[in-house]
Design an enzyme around this catalytic site. Sequence first.
Site, PDB file in Angstrom:
ATOM      1  N   ASP A   1       0.818  -0.961   0.008  1.00  0.00           N
ATOM      2  CA  ASP A   1       0.100  -0.104  -0.154  1.00  0.00           C
ATOM      3  C   ASP A   1       0.958   1.315  -0.092  1.00  0.00           C
ATOM      4  OD1 ASP A   1      -1.769   1.895   0.307  1.00  0.00           O
ATOM      5  OD2 ASP A   1      -2.911   0.996   2.179  1.00  0.00           O
TER       6      ASP A   1
ATOM      7  N   ASP B   1      -3.458   2.508  -5.949  1.00  0.00           N
ATOM      8  CA  ASP B   1      -2.132   2.626  -5.042  1.00  0.00           C
ATOM      9  C   ASP B   1      -1.877   1.218  -3.929  1.00  0.00           C
ATOM     10  OD1 ASP B   1      -4.141   2.998  -3.519  1.00  0.00           O
ATOM     11  OD2 ASP B   1      -3.026   4.501  -2.118  1.00  0.00           O
ATOM     12  N   GLU B   2      -2.758   0.127  -4.532  1.00  0.00           N
ATOM     13  CA  GLU B   2      -2.616  -0.991  -3.692  1.00  0.00           C
ATOM     14  C   GLU B   2      -2.673  -2.112  -4.305  1.00  0.00           C
ATOM     15  OE1 GLU B   2      -5.560  -1.435  -0.620  1.00  0.00           O
ATOM     16  OE2 GLU B   2      -5.669   0.854  -0.505  1.00  0.00           O
TER      17      GLU B   2
HETATM   18 MG   LIG Z   1      -2.552   4.135   0.137  1.00  0.00          MG
END
Ligand SMILES: [Mg+2]
Length: 408
Positions: A8, A104-105
């Site tokens: 993350d 973003d993960e």
């Molecule tokens: Mg994040």
Amino acid sequence: MRDILHVDLNNFFASCECLVDESIRNKPVAVCGAEEERHGIVLAKNYLAKDCGIKTGHTIWQAKQLCPNLVVVKPNFSLYVEFSKKVRKILLDYTDLVEPFSIDESWLDVTNSKMFGNSIQIAEDIRKRVLQETGLTVSIGVSYNKIFAKLGSDLKKPNAITQITKQNYKQVVWKLPVSDLLMIGRATTKKLNDMGIYTIGDLASLSREFLVQKFGKNGNLLFEFSNGVGNDVVKNYYDFIPPKSIGNSITAYKDLTTEKEIKEVIATLSQSVVARMLESGFIHAKTLKLWVKDNALESFGKQCKFVGESNFDNITKTAFLLFKELYDWHLPVRAMGISVCDFFDGSQQLDLFGSVKQKQSKLDRQVLNIKNKFGETAVMQGSSLFDKHLGEPLGGLHAYQNSKNDKS
Ligand SMILES: [Mg+2]
């Protein structure tokens, strides 16, 4: 036993902005997602802004009250896609089993990546390389299933690694609130709390049969998630089939009667469409379609080619122009949808960001979740569709009306 990582990126949008603009690096920064300053809503912020008490979903106005010297930045999605691509390239060095969850993960299954070390060594390697090669920090959860890996990445941040093992999960996971579990949104949390279930441990103490009886099929997931017995597979990154068109629609709570309301709904739809385009790896589309349903349930549609880029502002603007051409206000509006298609420019087409079917329902749930969190108005203004917690898969996706009840 499998070795799963969940990677993350920390404060992703704000971190990207601070990386490319040295002058704001040591200031509180919020990325805010609307054209009009007054209605803009915080999509992301850096730690300095967080320290002032600024939260995702605050309006710019609220945020500035908390932090008068806040630097407000408009989102630059193609910048985020660029950074996201760099990170994804690093992840794909370790395995093809990289499943993006959002921009973003990602999950990684590194069970068969022993040549790079054990799962902790790989996580450590990824953490260092992402920082060195992009300047971004990550939090990584290391576990034996996707759910606990995801939980782990939330426990320590920024720039940290958390391992949840078969030996320690009862100590680490079971004390956390049920709402920390992926897919448990506000309505389910409330339902569980009403039953006296507050922690993941409380949930794990219930039998599968009982949970199925209370929550239907989803009871199985609740049982598996809380006990860490889920066997959900991390998908192969290269198994992705690009979509032909990407769209979203909304049925309004109450009939829409003004252009201002229409504008807000269009902004919401545009934002989710842009998010899905990015997640699917597209920056440009040639065509925009709009449909409108009046409150007698008759539908009208129109499409046009984009003049200029198919970014958030332009999709919003073009869709509104289409609406004005299409609709004569003979009746109030009940529902609307927009979609984009004819994606183009091979060189611009980015790496692929994940399965769209899955993302679609995820984004739908996010709309709902935001609504639950911040109230109807927040969603009407197209707030953070990037919020990473899922809303309510439990109880189905007829979302829009249901969520109203959830709020009470
Ligand atoms: Mg994040």
